[in-house]
Design a protein around this motif. Structure first.
Motif, PDB file in Angstrom:
ATOM      1  N   THR A 190      49.534  97.627  58.935  1.00  0.00           N
ATOM      2  CA  THR A 190      49.815  96.006  58.760  1.00  0.00           C
ATOM      3  C   THR A 190      48.455  95.707  57.846  1.00  0.00           C
ATOM      4  O   THR A 190      47.463  96.310  57.274  1.00  0.00           O
ATOM      5  CB  THR A 190      48.809  94.919  59.886  1.00  0.00           C
ATOM      6  N   LEU A 191      49.084  94.587  56.012  1.00  0.00           N
ATOM      7  CA  LEU A 191      48.240  94.826  55.138  1.00  0.00           C
ATOM      8  C   LEU A 191      47.870  92.729  55.544  1.00  0.00           C
ATOM      9  O   LEU A 191      49.068  92.257  55.943  1.00  0.00           O
ATOM     10  CB  LEU A 191      49.017  94.589  53.514  1.00  0.00           C
ATOM     11  N   LEU A 192      46.249  92.448  55.443  1.00  0.00           N
ATOM     12  CA  LEU A 192      45.548  90.988  56.006  1.00  0.00           C
ATOM     13  C   LEU A 192      45.332  90.666  53.894  1.00  0.00           C
ATOM     14  O   LEU A 192      44.925  91.742  53.619  1.00  0.00           O
ATOM     15  CB  LEU A 192      44.433  91.522  56.708  1.00  0.00           C
ATOM     16  N   LEU A 230      50.494  90.415  57.377  1.00  0.00           N
ATOM     17  CA  LEU A 230      49.344  89.580  57.980  1.00  0.00           C
ATOM     18  C   LEU A 230      48.524  88.718  57.160  1.00  0.00           C
ATOM     19  O   LEU A 230      47.748  89.133  56.405  1.00  0.00           O
ATOM     20  CB  LEU A 230      48.451  90.116  58.828  1.00  0.00           C
ATOM     21  N   ILE A 231      49.085  87.170  56.688  1.00  0.00           N
ATOM     22  CA  ILE A 231      48.504  86.232  56.083  1.00  0.00           C
ATOM     23  C   ILE A 231      47.444  84.808  56.581  1.00  0.00           C
ATOM     24  O   ILE A 231      47.725  85.457  57.383  1.00  0.00           O
ATOM     25  CB  ILE A 231      49.714  85.125  55.490  1.00  0.00           C
ATOM     26  N   THR A 250      37.998  95.261  63.043  1.00  0.00           N
ATOM     27  CA  THR A 250      37.711  96.791  63.141  1.00  0.00           C
ATOM     28  C   THR A 250      39.143  97.751  63.600  1.00  0.00           C
ATOM     29  O   THR A 250      38.949  98.921  63.341  1.00  0.00           O
ATOM     30  CB  THR A 250      37.205  96.395  64.495  1.00  0.00           C
ATOM     31  N   ASP A 251      40.457  96.791  63.313  1.00  0.00           N
ATOM     32  CA  ASP A 251      41.196  97.687  63.438  1.00  0.00           C
ATOM     33  C   ASP A 251      41.554  99.114  62.114  1.00  0.00           C
ATOM     34  O   ASP A 251      41.635  98.452  61.014  1.00  0.00           O
ATOM     35  CB  ASP A 251      42.407  97.123  63.172  1.00  0.00           C
ATOM     36  N   ALA A 252      41.774  99.772  62.650  1.00  0.00           N
ATOM     37  CA  ALA A 252      41.406 100.840  61.128  1.00  0.00           C
ATOM     38  C   ALA A 252      42.759 101.332  60.727  1.00  0.00           C
ATOM     39  O   ALA A 252      43.215 101.330  59.866  1.00  0.00           O
ATOM     40  CB  ALA A 252      41.678 102.626  62.343  1.00  0.00           C
ATOM     41  N   ASN A 253      44.433 100.786  61.461  1.00  0.00           N
ATOM     42  CA  ASN A 253      45.583 100.253  61.289  1.00  0.00           C
ATOM     43  C   ASN A 253      45.766  99.381  60.199  1.00  0.00           C
ATOM     44  O   ASN A 253      46.677  98.766  59.297  1.00  0.00           O
ATOM     45  CB  ASN A 253      46.602 100.561  62.044  1.00  0.00           C
ATOM     46  N   LEU A 254      44.404  98.139  59.586  1.00  0.00           N
ATOM     47  CA  LEU A 254      44.760  97.283  58.953  1.00  0.00           C
ATOM     48  C   LEU A 254      43.835  96.795  57.932  1.00  0.00           C
ATOM     49  O   LEU A 254      43.039  97.801  57.616  1.00  0.00           O
ATOM     50  CB  LEU A 254      44.311  96.061  60.098  1.00  0.00           C
ATOM     51  N   THR A 255      44.479  96.869  56.481  1.00  0.00           N
ATOM     52  CA  THR A 255      43.937  97.027  55.621  1.00  0.00           C
ATOM     53  C   THR A 255      43.365  95.398  54.904  1.00  0.00           C
ATOM     54  O   THR A 255      44.824  94.585  54.822  1.00  0.00           O
ATOM     55  CB  THR A 255      44.400  97.216  54.232  1.00  0.00           C
ATOM     56  N   ASP A 256      42.245  95.375  55.008  1.00  0.00           N
ATOM     57  CA  ASP A 256      41.770  94.068  54.593  1.00  0.00           C
ATOM     58  C   ASP A 256      41.826  93.808  53.436  1.00  0.00           C
ATOM     59  O   ASP A 256      40.881  94.235  52.348  1.00  0.00           O
ATOM     60  CB  ASP A 256      40.408  93.815  55.262  1.00  0.00           C
ATOM     61  N   ALA A 257      42.610  93.106  52.365  1.00  0.00           N
ATOM     62  CA  ALA A 257      42.911  92.822  51.310  1.00  0.00           C
ATOM     63  C   ALA A 257      42.907  91.512  50.046  1.00  0.00           C
ATOM     64  O   ALA A 257      42.716  91.348  49.197  1.00  0.00           O
ATOM     65  CB  ALA A 257      44.776  93.001  50.458  1.00  0.00           C
ATOM     66  N   ARG A 258      41.977  90.941  51.316  1.00  0.00           N
ATOM     67  CA  ARG A 258      41.929  89.403  51.210  1.00  0.00           C
ATOM     68  C   ARG A 258      40.435  89.718  49.719  1.00  0.00           C
ATOM     69  O   ARG A 258      39.499  90.496  49.617  1.00  0.00           O
ATOM     70  CB  ARG A 258      41.418  88.931  52.376  1.00  0.00           C
ATOM     71  N   ASP A 259      41.003  88.077  48.914  1.00  0.00           N
ATOM     72  CA  ASP A 259      40.119  88.489  47.380  1.00  0.00           C
ATOM     73  C   ASP A 259      40.290  89.822  46.877  1.00  0.00           C
ATOM     74  O   ASP A 259      38.952  89.732  45.955  1.00  0.00           O
ATOM     75  CB  ASP A 259      38.838  87.920  48.123  1.00  0.00           C
ATOM     76  N   LEU A 260      40.607  91.085  46.825  1.00  0.00           N
ATOM     77  CA  LEU A 260      41.127  92.025  46.554  1.00  0.00           C
ATOM     78  C   LEU A 260      41.627  91.935  45.282  1.00  0.00           C
ATOM     79  O   LEU A 260      41.229  92.639  44.316  1.00  0.00           O
ATOM     80  CB  LEU A 260      41.104  93.352  47.189  1.00  0.00           C
ATOM     81  N   MET A 261      42.810  91.138  44.894  1.00  0.00           N
ATOM     82  CA  MET A 261      43.288  90.648  43.962  1.00  0.00           C
ATOM     83  C   MET A 261      42.781  89.485  43.102  1.00  0.00           C
ATOM     84  O   MET A 261      43.294  88.869  43.707  1.00  0.00           O
ATOM     85  CB  MET A 261      44.753  90.570  43.982  1.00  0.00           C
TER      86      MET A 261
END
Length: 210
Positions: free
Chosen positions: A9-11, A33-34, A153-164
């Motif tokens: 999942t991409l957040l 996930l937005i 804490t989900d290992a399958n979730l990539t938290d990309a908030r504010d990375l771009m």
């Protein structure tokens, strides 16, 4: 059930016609996930995107009424419709891309989107995202957060908030290069809005992203 547990999942935050790095990141995941309950952040892609122009990149920015207050929850950020910003954005897009190979093919439908009134920024971004995905043939499971969490804490979730962040987007070097409208004047401009790739490459867009 085991297969679902391994879905990636991409957040990420809601963005206005996201750039190519957004899409490159997205297609390496299984679902999106937005973030809906964060506080609005100024000078971000939440209400802006960049396209190609004759003198370099052009900023398209959606004017906001309450969004300038960073304590406003993203789902509540309203667009300021006092000025006809949609007509201005559309005029800029027409001027920039009318000579591109695919603009005429998508012009009528996209022009209609820019005539639809929107009150909330997230609703506008969602409509733009859905149009782009449908246009390039990308079907992606998308949901929205139901509350704000600083960390996951989900290992399958990539938290990309504010990375771009605007100003750092051109540092991405692993993105596709293609022929742009004003490339002979200003050189290749990497990582613009998905609109640039759509107008220049049309039905090849999704394949080029992969």
């Amino acid at each position: 059930m085991a297969a679902d547990a391994n879905r990636k999942t991409l957040l990420i935050e809601s963005q206005y016609f996201p750039n190519l790095f957004f899409y490159k990141t997205l297609i390496n995941h299984d679902e999106l996930l937005i973030e809906k309950y964060e506080h609005y952040q100024k000078l971000s892609f939440r209400n802006r995107c960049y396209i190609a122009g004759p003198n370099g990149s052009i900023l398209l920015s959606v004017p906001l009424s309450r969004g300038k207050n960073q304590r406003t929850v993203m789902k509540d950020v309203k667009i300021s419709n006092e000025e006809n910003w949609q007509a201005q954005h559309w005029k800029t897009l027409v001027s920039a891309y009318r000579r591109s190979p695919w603009f005429e093919y998508y012009e009528e439908e996209l022009g209609q989107l820019y005539e639809r009134p929107f009150e909330y920024l997230m609703d506008w971004n969602e409509a733009c995202f859905e149009w782009a995905n449908k246009t390039i043939g990308l079907s992606f499971p998308t949901t929205y957060t139901t509350e704000y969490s600083k960390q996951y804490t989900d290992a399958n979730l990539t938290d990309a908030r504010d990375l771009m962040v605007p100003g750092t987007e051109n540092a991405k070097t692993d993105l596709v290069e293609y022929t742009q409208v004003f490339q002979d004047r200003v050189g290749f401009l990497p990582n613009l809005s998905i609109l640039d790739l759509i107008f220049c490459e049309g039905k090849r867009t999704l394949a080029l992203l992969k």
